[in-house]
Design a protein around this motif. Sequence first.
Motif, PDB file in Angstrom:
ATOM      1  N   GLU A 134       4.781  10.619   3.826  1.00 46.31           N
ATOM      2  CA  GLU A 134       4.451  11.514   2.724  1.00 46.31           C
ATOM      3  C   GLU A 134       5.720  12.165   2.175  1.00 46.31           C
ATOM      4  O   GLU A 134       5.768  13.373   1.919  1.00 46.31           O
ATOM      5  CB  GLU A 134       3.443  12.564   3.180  1.00 46.31           C
ATOM      6  CG  GLU A 134       2.117  11.962   3.637  1.00 46.31           C
ATOM      7  CD  GLU A 134       1.097  13.014   4.030  1.00 46.31           C
ATOM      8  OE1 GLU A 134       1.456  14.212   4.072  1.00 46.31           O
ATOM      9  OE2 GLU A 134      -0.059  12.642   4.294  1.00 46.31           O
ATOM     10  N   ILE A 165       0.014   9.351  -6.383  1.00 46.32           N
ATOM     11  CA  ILE A 165       0.346   8.451  -5.278  1.00 46.32           C
ATOM     12  C   ILE A 165      -0.885   8.193  -4.418  1.00 46.32           C
ATOM     13  O   ILE A 165      -1.104   7.068  -3.937  1.00 46.32           O
ATOM     14  CB  ILE A 165       1.510   9.025  -4.455  1.00 46.32           C
ATOM     15  CG1 ILE A 165       2.807   8.964  -5.277  1.00 46.32           C
ATOM     16  CG2 ILE A 165       1.675   8.286  -3.142  1.00 46.32           C
ATOM     17  CD1 ILE A 165       4.035   9.438  -4.569  1.00 46.32           C
ATOM     18  N   THR A 204      -2.342   4.447  -3.827  1.00 50.25           N
ATOM     19  CA  THR A 204      -2.523   3.901  -2.484  1.00 50.25           C
ATOM     20  C   THR A 204      -3.939   3.391  -2.270  1.00 50.25           C
ATOM     21  O   THR A 204      -4.154   2.408  -1.548  1.00 50.25           O
ATOM     22  CB  THR A 204      -2.184   4.985  -1.436  1.00 50.25           C
ATOM     23  OG1 THR A 204      -0.858   5.474  -1.669  1.00 50.25           O
ATOM     24  CG2 THR A 204      -2.270   4.428  -0.030  1.00 50.25           C
ATOM     25  N   ASN A 264      -4.331   0.307  -5.792  1.00 52.34           N
ATOM     26  CA  ASN A 264      -3.392  -0.713  -6.251  1.00 52.34           C
ATOM     27  C   ASN A 264      -3.731  -2.078  -5.667  1.00 52.34           C
ATOM     28  O   ASN A 264      -3.964  -2.215  -4.458  1.00 52.34           O
ATOM     29  CB  ASN A 264      -1.965  -0.313  -5.869  1.00 52.34           C
ATOM     30  CG  ASN A 264      -0.939  -1.298  -6.391  1.00 52.34           C
ATOM     31  OD1 ASN A 264      -0.534  -2.213  -5.682  1.00 52.34           O
ATOM     32  ND2 ASN A 264      -0.527  -1.120  -7.637  1.00 52.34           N
ATOM     33  N   LEU A 278      -1.079  -3.785  -3.207  1.00 52.27           N
ATOM     34  CA  LEU A 278      -1.182  -3.229  -1.861  1.00 52.27           C
ATOM     35  C   LEU A 278      -2.404  -3.806  -1.154  1.00 52.27           C
ATOM     36  O   LEU A 278      -2.368  -4.058   0.052  1.00 52.27           O
ATOM     37  CB  LEU A 278      -1.264  -1.704  -1.931  1.00 52.27           C
ATOM     38  CG  LEU A 278      -1.183  -0.973  -0.592  1.00 52.27           C
ATOM     39  CD1 LEU A 278       0.149  -1.246   0.088  1.00 52.27           C
ATOM     40  CD2 LEU A 278      -1.382   0.526  -0.787  1.00 52.27           C
ATOM     41  N   ARG A 303       4.384  -2.330   4.866  1.00 47.98           N
ATOM     42  CA  ARG A 303       5.037  -1.018   4.713  1.00 47.98           C
ATOM     43  C   ARG A 303       6.044  -1.041   3.576  1.00 47.98           C
ATOM     44  O   ARG A 303       6.213  -0.047   2.864  1.00 47.98           O
ATOM     45  CB  ARG A 303       5.721  -0.625   6.028  1.00 47.98           C
ATOM     46  CG  ARG A 303       4.747  -0.261   7.139  1.00 47.98           C
ATOM     47  CD  ARG A 303       5.446   0.467   8.271  1.00 47.98           C
ATOM     48  NE  ARG A 303       6.421  -0.373   8.947  1.00 47.98           N
ATOM     49  CZ  ARG A 303       6.165  -1.131   9.981  1.00 47.98           C
ATOM     50  NH1 ARG A 303       4.937  -1.185  10.455  1.00 47.98           N
ATOM     51  NH2 ARG A 303       7.107  -1.854  10.534  1.00 47.98           N
ATOM     52  N   LEU A 318       4.061  -0.837   0.399  1.00 47.40           N
ATOM     53  CA  LEU A 318       3.550   0.527   0.257  1.00 47.40           C
ATOM     54  C   LEU A 318       4.652   1.472  -0.209  1.00 47.40           C
ATOM     55  O   LEU A 318       4.451   2.287  -1.127  1.00 47.40           O
ATOM     56  CB  LEU A 318       2.970   0.994   1.581  1.00 47.40           C
ATOM     57  CG  LEU A 318       2.446   2.437   1.634  1.00 47.40           C
ATOM     58  CD1 LEU A 318       1.321   2.637   0.632  1.00 47.40           C
ATOM     59  CD2 LEU A 318       1.997   2.789   3.042  1.00 47.40           C
ATOM     60  N   GLN A 330       4.771   3.479  -3.789  1.00 43.93           N
ATOM     61  CA  GLN A 330       4.913   4.931  -3.899  1.00 43.93           C
ATOM     62  C   GLN A 330       6.151   5.311  -4.709  1.00 43.93           C
ATOM     63  O   GLN A 330       6.103   6.215  -5.559  1.00 43.93           O
ATOM     64  CB  GLN A 330       4.991   5.541  -2.500  1.00 43.93           C
ATOM     65  CG  GLN A 330       3.706   5.378  -1.694  1.00 43.93           C
ATOM     66  CD  GLN A 330       3.903   5.653  -0.222  1.00 43.93           C
ATOM     67  OE1 GLN A 330       5.039   5.699   0.278  1.00 43.93           O
ATOM     68  NE2 GLN A 330       2.799   5.840   0.505  1.00 43.93           N
ATOM     69  N   SER A 352      -3.646   3.613   6.851  1.00 40.43           N
ATOM     70  CA  SER A 352      -3.884   3.054   5.525  1.00 40.43           C
ATOM     71  C   SER A 352      -4.684   1.766   5.604  1.00 40.43           C
ATOM     72  O   SER A 352      -5.571   1.510   4.791  1.00 40.43           O
ATOM     73  CB  SER A 352      -2.544   2.804   4.824  1.00 40.43           C
ATOM     74  OG  SER A 352      -2.740   2.325   3.531  1.00 40.43           O
ATOM     75  N   ARG A 380      -8.970   0.647   4.448  1.00 45.50           N
ATOM     76  CA  ARG A 380      -9.390  -0.494   3.658  1.00 45.50           C
ATOM     77  C   ARG A 380     -10.424  -1.288   4.415  1.00 45.50           C
ATOM     78  O   ARG A 380     -10.690  -2.395   4.155  1.00 45.50           O
ATOM     79  CB  ARG A 380      -8.182  -1.372   3.319  1.00 45.50           C
ATOM     80  CG  ARG A 380      -7.209  -0.642   2.404  1.00 45.50           C
ATOM     81  CD  ARG A 380      -6.004  -1.525   2.103  1.00 45.50           C
ATOM     82  NE  ARG A 380      -5.115  -0.801   1.237  1.00 45.50           N
ATOM     83  CZ  ARG A 380      -5.193  -0.776  -0.085  1.00 45.50           C
ATOM     84  NH1 ARG A 380      -6.141  -1.435  -0.694  1.00 45.50           N
ATOM     85  NH2 ARG A 380      -4.329  -0.086  -0.816  1.00 45.50           N
TER      86      ARG A 380
END
Length: 523
Positions: free
Chosen positions: A93, A107, A111, A114, A117, A207, A210, A214, A519, A523
């Motif tokens: 963060e 953001i 997350t 998108n 992602l 990562r 991601l 961001q 994260s 999903r």
Amino acid sequence: MNNRKTMQANPTPTFPALPAIAKATAPFRPAFAALLGALLLSACAAPDFRQPAVAVPAAFKEPQQAPAGDVRNAPDGTTWKAAQAAESQPRGEWWRAFNDARLDSLIAQATANNQNLAVAAARVRQARAIAGIAESERVPRVDAGAGAQRARPAPPEVNQPAGTSIPAVTSYRASLSASYEVDLFGRVSGSVAAARSDAGAVEATYRSVLLSLQADVAQTYFRLRALDAELATVARTVGLREENVRINGRRFELGDIGEFDLARARTELSTVRADAIGLQRQRSNAEHALAVLLGEPASNFGAATDPLEATAALPLIPPGLPSALLERRPDVASAQRAMEAANARIGVARSAMFPALTIGADAGGVAGTVADVFKWSSRSWLLGAALSMPLIDGGRNRNNIVRSEAALEEAVGSYRQSVLAAFADVEDQLAGLRILAQQGAELDQALASARRSADLARKLYDAGRSGYLELLDAQRNLAAVERSAVQLRGDRALTTVALIRALGGGWEAQPAAGVVKASLAAR
């Protein structure tokens, strides 16, 4: 007789009997077996993975971009202060260090929505499933089957004369079978290690995606705000040009000036308006790009006007030590896992040249009725083991070993290149912040001088002591410096985000593994 004497004179060598050999070699048999096993295992096992040597500098060449607590007074009376990095924030963060609620919301939306992602997350799940498939080979495979068939064999098939009437027979079968490959030479364990490393590489790539997402959202957001600030500056210039046209038109009507000054004023007004229209196009493109990052149709998305003011605080990011960078950058971590996977596949390739031992078992029952299938008298079973190894393969396995070793060399080269690129990336952004800070100091002075010059030119022109061209030139210089200051403000925000991206998304030494897991779980 002569031949017999010759044979007696030159007797053939004699060997001890087999029991004697066994007795003589008995003390050495365990050592021989251990040596033979060690040779076989070392021949097929993957080489010990060794971290490639890379030149890691003791410190970054570029210094910190500003001392802690740096406060700078802008020419317009406002103050600019570099905010401190939020060390207490989790590395995942990092954007919270900007203390911007709107950025936090954007953001979070990107997350969640998108699509790039989402693709990367799906690839992580695929890689984990592939690793699970490889893991399953460690466990015996057990299958169950059941079936029925009706057949009428030909008389010769059952040793009966031609023309014999043989009735059709119905049979039922139920079976339970098991098979297991004994991992003698590391094929299974090597495949598991390679699959796990592949999964780790894909997770590190996730990562990286991601972090890029961001950072792209943050940079596009600040680019929009910088364009809004530049549009506000141009709008003030448009207002000034409109005032010039109005005043010069009045003076032309009174006969104080000629038509030349009025035409120049109108030309400058149209030129500045055209610049404003061009900036609107850039803003529309940035707005559409932000919509794509957020997973929204560009037609349905609109970003509110929010100029990036001179009082906006930017976080001061300490780069830390170069050695810690290798632990933070996800692209470097991905290259590391790719090396480990390539190293494990060398062992898999080597094991293909040695015997493979498979143990199998099959048990069940066969009967003419379903009820009789499970009776003890209908039982059948099979237990066996198969040992196989290649004899002639045309060099396939040998070339596969060479290919695996070359793949490891390729992975090592990619890793070293990733490390070099990571160091260069950080140095680029640190240099960029240092140079932008120097530009900012010069622009502060230039802006103060330009405002003083424009004020004096207006007074001289109103007093009739100078021409309109001198006033126009002073105003044009002021507008150019103001736009440059606004653009520089946006560049510093973009470069700050780029530095955080180059550092791997934060400034702590250890990566936060829970960010990716949370994260992916969402999903």
